[in-house]
Design an enzyme around this catalytic site. Sequence first.
Site: not given
Ligand code: 0O2
Ligand code: 0O2
Length: 262
Positions: A23, A46, A56, A140
């Site tokens: 979307k 992801r 978590k 999210e």
């Molecule tokens: P990198 O190197 O980790 O940044 P598609 O070909 O469109 O189906 P796409 O768009 O690559 O696939 O997405 P995929 O493989 O389903 O999702 C993996 C991507 O989700 C990774 O980006 C991650 O960075 C990103 N991601 C990881 N953790 C989180 C998270 O906590 N929240 C969100 N919103 N996104 C996350 P890259 O660029 O593929 O790889």
């Molecule tokens: P992952 O590996 O990305 O899935 P908190 O209470 O702060 O621990 P909460 O309440 O779940 O976290 O929500 P918040 O603070 O909005 O953060 C949710 C997500 O935001 C995190 O998921 C990260 O993806 C991103 N994020 C938040 N703070 C940071 C930061 O300081 N650095 C980075 N790189 N990412 C951040 P997860 O589950 O922690 O991790």
Amino acid sequence: MAVGEWKKFLIPYEQAVEELKIKFKSIRREYRRKNENSPIEFVTGRVKELSSILEKSNKFNIPLERIEYELEDIAGIRVMCQFVDDIYRVVDLIRNRKDMQIMYEKDYITDVKVSGYRSYHIIVKYPVNMADGVKEILAEFQIRTLAMNFWATVEHSLNYKYKHKIPEEIKEKLKSAADAAFKLDQDMLEIKDEIMDAQKLFEVKSSLVSDITNNIFTLLSLGRTNEADNYRSQLNKVISEGEDIELSKLLEATEKSIGMHK
Ligand code: 0O2
Ligand code: 0O2
């Protein structure tokens, strides 16, 4: 829960991430087709790994049966933007959607995290149409600029490396890198109009070149080899030393030639 049950539990989340990626990628495509500047640069998504879900929920003392209500980022969508103001355009896009309901928003751009983390988070309730009915899940959105994303990706891998105990001096460096990245975003925002003009010019040029190339192929298919060769060398010359207006003239000339021979 047995592994099989977890797999079943995650199905609607996988479905949601796929749908939401499509979307939001489509919105980008729509802007591009209309030749308008898209607030969305790219989209990723992801489903949280099972091990991270368990870690978590353990950390926050969430009982298994409450996970679906209290872990809000099992389905995660990331929207990357070129400019800081685009983030708020994406936020408005989400606010106006009829296919999801906003639960709450967190503006970590105004309220920067201690780590230096900046992004706009929106938690939504999203209905997934499953084989046996509708399942509502939480998802999210993380909306950020390319610079914020670069920083967060680096910081995330350092956290992984140091098991969330990044040494103090590296933490400080990261904090100042985050501020430097934000300064870059603000500087870019100030020259946004210039940058967008340049990108538009580039798009116009590449679409002219592609139209001319298509016409050259059409002439070739009509057997007009000499004319096609002639246009090809003119095109090369204009690309390396000419102006866009000359490309437009060349396009007109190729169209006329095709018109004469069709
Ligand atoms: P990198 O190197 O980790 O940044 P598609 O070909 O469109 O189906 P796409 O768009 O690559 O696939 O997405 P995929 O493989 O389903 O999702 C993996 C991507 O989700 C990774 O980006 C991650 O960075 C990103 N991601 C990881 N953790 C989180 C998270 O906590 N929240 C969100 N919103 N996104 C996350 P890259 O660029 O593929 O790889
Ligand atoms: P992952 O590996 O990305 O899935 P908190 O209470 O702060 O621990 P909460 O309440 O779940 O976290 O929500 P918040 O603070 O909005 O953060 C949710 C997500 O935001 C995190 O998921 C990260 O993806 C991103 N994020 C938040 N703070 C940071 C930061 O300081 N650095 C980075 N790189 N990412 C951040 P997860 O589950 O922690 O991790």
